[in-house]
Design a protein around this motif. Structure first.
Motif, short mmCIF file in Angstrom:
data_model
loop_
_atom_site.label_atom_id
_atom_site.label_comp_id
_atom_site.label_asym_id
_atom_site.label_seq_id
_atom_site.Cartn_x
_atom_site.Cartn_y
_atom_site.Cartn_z
N GLY A 467 0.83 -1.20 0.00
CA GLY A 467 0.00 0.00 0.00
C GLY A 467 0.87 1.26 0.00
O GLY A 467 0.61 2.20 -0.75
N GLU A 468 1.90 1.25 0.82
CA GLU A 468 2.79 2.42 0.85
C GLU A 468 3.54 2.59 -0.47
O GLU A 468 3.67 3.70 -0.99
N LYS A 469 3.99 1.47 -1.03
CA LYS A 469 4.70 1.54 -2.32
C LYS A 469 3.77 2.01 -3.43
O LYS A 469 4.19 2.73 -4.34
N ALA A 470 2.51 1.58 -3.36
CA ALA A 470 1.53 1.99 -4.37
C ALA A 470 1.37 3.50 -4.35
O ALA A 470 1.35 4.17 -5.38
N ARG A 471 1.24 4.04 -3.15
CA ARG A 471 1.08 5.48 -2.99
C ARG A 471 2.28 6.23 -3.55
O ARG A 471 2.15 7.22 -4.27
N ARG A 472 3.46 5.72 -3.23
CA ARG A 472 4.69 6.38 -3.72
C ARG A 472 4.78 6.32 -5.24
O ARG A 472 5.23 7.27 -5.88
N ALA A 473 4.34 5.19 -5.82
CA ALA A 473 4.41 5.06 -7.29
C ALA A 473 3.59 6.13 -7.98
O ALA A 473 3.95 6.61 -9.05
N MET A 474 2.48 6.55 -7.34
CA MET A 474 1.58 7.50 -7.97
C MET A 474 1.92 8.96 -7.65
O MET A 474 1.34 9.87 -8.21
N GLU A 475 2.87 9.16 -6.72
CA GLU A 475 3.25 10.54 -6.39
C GLU A 475 4.29 11.06 -7.37
O GLU A 475 4.99 10.28 -8.02
N GLU A 476 4.42 12.37 -7.45
CA GLU A 476 5.42 12.97 -8.33
C GLU A 476 6.78 12.33 -8.06
O GLU A 476 7.19 12.18 -6.90
N GLY A 477 7.45 11.90 -9.11
CA GLY A 477 8.74 11.21 -8.94
C GLY A 477 8.60 9.70 -8.83
O GLY A 477 9.58 8.98 -8.99
N GLY A 478 7.39 9.21 -8.55
CA GLY A 478 7.15 7.76 -8.46
C GLY A 478 7.11 7.12 -9.84
O GLY A 478 6.95 7.81 -10.85
N SER A 479 7.26 5.79 -9.89
CA SER A 479 7.42 5.12 -11.19
C SER A 479 6.18 5.26 -12.07
O SER A 479 6.29 5.49 -13.28
N SER A 480 4.99 5.14 -11.49
CA SER A 480 3.78 5.23 -12.32
C SER A 480 3.55 6.68 -12.78
O SER A 480 3.15 6.93 -13.91
N TYR A 481 3.83 7.62 -11.88
CA TYR A 481 3.70 9.04 -12.22
C TYR A 481 4.61 9.37 -13.40
O TYR A 481 4.21 10.00 -14.38
N GLU A 482 5.86 8.90 -13.31
CA GLU A 482 6.83 9.21 -14.36
C GLU A 482 6.52 8.48 -15.66
O GLU A 482 6.76 8.99 -16.74
N ASN A 483 5.99 7.24 -15.56
CA ASN A 483 5.57 6.55 -16.79
C ASN A 483 4.46 7.33 -17.49
O ASN A 483 4.45 7.43 -18.71
N LEU A 484 3.55 7.90 -16.71
CA LEU A 484 2.47 8.68 -17.33
C LEU A 484 3.03 9.95 -17.98
O LEU A 484 2.62 10.33 -19.07
N THR A 485 4.01 10.56 -17.30
CA THR A 485 4.66 11.73 -17.89
C THR A 485 5.27 11.37 -19.25
O THR A 485 5.07 12.07 -20.24
N ARG A 486 5.99 10.24 -19.27
CA ARG A 486 6.64 9.84 -20.52
C ARG A 486 5.62 9.48 -21.60
O ARG A 486 5.83 9.75 -22.78
N LEU A 487 4.51 8.87 -21.17
CA LEU A 487 3.45 8.53 -22.12
C LEU A 487 2.91 9.80 -22.78
O LEU A 487 2.83 9.88 -24.01
N ILE A 488 2.60 10.81 -21.97
CA ILE A 488 2.07 12.06 -22.52
C ILE A 488 3.12 12.71 -23.42
O ILE A 488 2.84 13.12 -24.55
N GLN A 489 4.35 12.72 -22.91
CA GLN A 489 5.45 13.36 -23.63
C GLN A 489 5.67 12.74 -25.00
O GLN A 489 5.94 13.43 -25.98
N SER A 490 5.56 11.43 -25.09
CA SER A 490 5.89 10.80 -26.37
C SER A 490 4.85 11.19 -27.42
O SER A 490 5.16 11.21 -28.60
N PHE A 491 3.64 11.56 -27.00
CA PHE A 491 2.66 11.98 -27.99
C PHE A 491 2.74 13.48 -28.27
O PHE A 491 2.36 13.91 -29.34
N VAL A 492 3.27 14.24 -27.34
CA VAL A 492 3.60 15.64 -27.64
C VAL A 492 4.66 15.65 -28.73
O VAL A 492 4.56 16.36 -29.72
N GLN A 493 5.67 14.80 -28.55
CA GLN A 493 6.77 14.78 -29.51
C GLN A 493 6.32 14.34 -30.89
O GLN A 493 6.71 14.91 -31.89
N SER A 494 5.43 13.34 -30.94
CA SER A 494 5.05 12.91 -32.29
C SER A 494 4.21 13.98 -32.97
O SER A 494 4.24 14.14 -34.18
N GLU A 495 3.49 14.78 -32.15
CA GLU A 495 2.73 15.88 -32.72
C GLU A 495 3.68 16.94 -33.30
O GLU A 495 3.46 17.47 -34.38
N ALA A 496 4.75 17.20 -32.51
CA ALA A 496 5.73 18.17 -32.97
C ALA A 496 6.33 17.72 -34.30
O ALA A 496 6.49 18.50 -35.23
#
Ligand SMILES: *[C@@H]1O[C@H](CO)[C@@H](O)[C@H](O)[C@H]1NC(C)=O
Length: 500
Positions: A467-496
């Motif tokens: 439960g604690e690890k899950a929370r950390r994953a979703m916080e800024e800097g956490g693995s899931s948070y950063e994967n979502l950042t990269r997901l969004i970013q990769s479609f910004v780039q393809s638009e560019a």
């Protein structure tokens, strides 16, 4: 709370934000995580459109209105369903509205007809969306994405462990071997980093029934031609399976869960899934407030499986015999017969103060996050397991079908946070009179789950840690948070790129 601005928008400030079109399969267990994802994308600066049918859009109205009040670019798009000429009642638009096995097949075969209206909707969008994220069970989106040249990711709702086992089973012809073998034969699943064995009864996947084989082939083909996968899990839980799945698929796997943790306030937590249930939350919370911390077992089997009157009775007596406080969710369809109603009322009278029977939809996330809840008897649908894990609640496992038997293996054998009730065979959705688990099995599992002792304490310790690890994953800097950042970013780039 102010929406967090995606870190990508600064470098791409002249471009419109990337636009994701999400197409959930129309069953609660599939809609809920994708709508959570849509909300997260919108909070992180992307535009999100959720494509569904009128009945499901009506259920999601509360979520959409709430997002609108928060200024989030999240919209619902309605496509007409059922298509004219198919043999389905008008309100048969969600797996939980299907009345029998006959309708179930017609429902599955009518869904691909959404492709026409979907293509018309996407074609009319200017600019074209950056990416389509469609459920694995919606392979009819693949043709639309290809013909319009739009990248497509598939979202698969189960654990990554299941998805890996299922993919390796397909790659190694395991289903054929199982079909040719005997009922008692045990088969090892190849290409998985832990030992996994299955039987004919537990090696299930999606659309395995002979009547739906063609649909399964289409889903597998659409999976192989997609640009990547999105899964609702987190790396601290399933890192070895994610790595193996990514290698076996040969495409990026975006790990963005637990998506349920995106619901941070009471209103979204309660209205998630079904707006109509929001009012029920207060009564349930008031009842839970009166129970000691960690004392209550929550019992719910997801939105699809329906129990026979005989099986329902075994559950009720098992809970009564366990002596523990409980909240038990019984579907309206299950409680409809007069003799079932009568029996339920008698059970409620006998367990008054200690047991609460909820008829219909319950705000599961609100219940699991209440401090009085100390255990969860679950059908092992992946959303339920993720929600339990995210809130540090250990589980008693009672798989019914599809991915659920393998999800059980993951939480019991690999993660060590579950105790099995002892279900060994699938229960199909409309089984007339089957009893898969007797009352003794229910009572025994509930006692083991809720009681003391080294094993129970160890399960509680492990699940709290997840439960604690899950929370950390979703916080800024956490693995899931950063994967979502990269997901969004990769479609910004393809638009560019597209605008160069
Ligand atoms: C998700 O995050 C992990 C850990 O930061 C990383 O190794 C992985 O490459 C990311 N996945 C994608 C598809 O970017």
């Amino acid at each position: 709370m102010a929406p967090a601005v995606a870190t990508t928008t600064a470098s791409a400030s002249t471009l419109p934000p990337p636009h994701f079109v999400l197409v959930p399969f129309v069953a609660q267990g599939h809609i809920i995580p994708l709508v959570d994802l849509a909300r997260l994308l919108a909070e992180r600066g992307a535009r999100a459109s959720v494509v569904t049918t009128p009945l499901n859009a009506a259920r999601l109205r509360g979520v959409a209105d709430q997002a609108a009040r928060a200024g989030l670019p999240l919209e619902l798009v309605e496509l007409p369903f059922p298509p004219p000429g198919c043999d389905l009642p008008d309100d048969c638009q969600n797996a939980d509205m299907v009345a029998d096995n006959y309708q179930f097949l017609h429902f599955f075969f009518a869904l691909p007809e959404l492709a026409g209206p979907f293509e018309a909707y996407v074609r009319a969008l200017s600019p074209r969306p950056s990416c389509i994220i469609a459920d694995w069970l919606n392979p009819w989106t693949a043709g639309v994405a290809t013909s319009l040249g739009i990248p497509r990711l598939f979202f698969h709702g189960p654990s990554c462990f299941f998805s890996l086992c299922d993919l390796q089973a397909a790659n190694h012809g395991l289903h054929e071997r199982i079909a040719a073998g005997g009922d008692e034969d045990r088969h090892a699943v190849p290409g998985v980093p832990v030992p996994v064995t299955v039987t004919k009864a537990t090696a299930l996947g999606f659309l395995i029934h002979p009547a739906t084989e063609a649909l399964r082939d289409e889903a597998m083909a659409a999976m192989r031609t997609a640009d990547g996968a999105v899964v609702n899990t987190f790396l601290d839980l399933e890192a070895q399976f994610v790595a193996c799945y990514e290698a076996a698929l040969g495409k990026p796997v975006w790990v963005v869960g637990p998506l349920s943790l995106g619901n941070r306030d009471a209103e979204t937590t309660a209205s998630r899934g079904n707006t109509a249930a929001a009012g029920r939350r207060e009564a349930i919370a008031a009842w839970l407030d009166g129970q000691p911390p960690g004392s209550v077992v929550f019992v719910s089997f997801g939105s699809v499986a329906r129990k026979s009157p005989r099986q329902l009775r075994e559950v009720g007596h098992g809970l009564e015999d366990s002596g523990r406080p409980f909240i038990w969710v019984v579907k309206e369809a299950e409680a409809a017969a007069p003799e079932v109603q009568e029996w339920l009322e008698a059970l409620e009278a006998r367990t008054a103060g200690r047991g609460l029977v909820v008829r219909g939809w319950a705000p599961q996330l609100a219940v699991l996050s209440h401090r009085a809840v100390g255990g969860f008897v679950t059908h092992c649908g992946w959303n339920s397991l993720m929600e339990a894990m995210a809130h540090g609640v250990p589980v008693a496992t009672w798989p019914h079908f599809e991915d659920q038997f393998l999800n059980e293996r993951l939480v019991v054998d690999v993660l060590g946070v579950g105790v099995p009730v002892g279900a060994t065979a699938p229960v199909m959705i409309f089984e007339e009179d089957a009893v898969a688990v007797p009352r003794e099995g229910v009572a025994r599992a509930v006692s083991a789950l809720m009681g003391g002792g080294a094993e129970a304490d160890e399960r509680r310790r492990k699940v709290r840690e997840y439960g604690e690890k899950a929370r950390r994953a979703m916080e800024e800097g956490g693995s899931s948070y950063e994967n979502l950042t990269r997901l969004i970013q990769s479609f910004v780039q393809s638009e560019a790129k597209a605008q160069e």
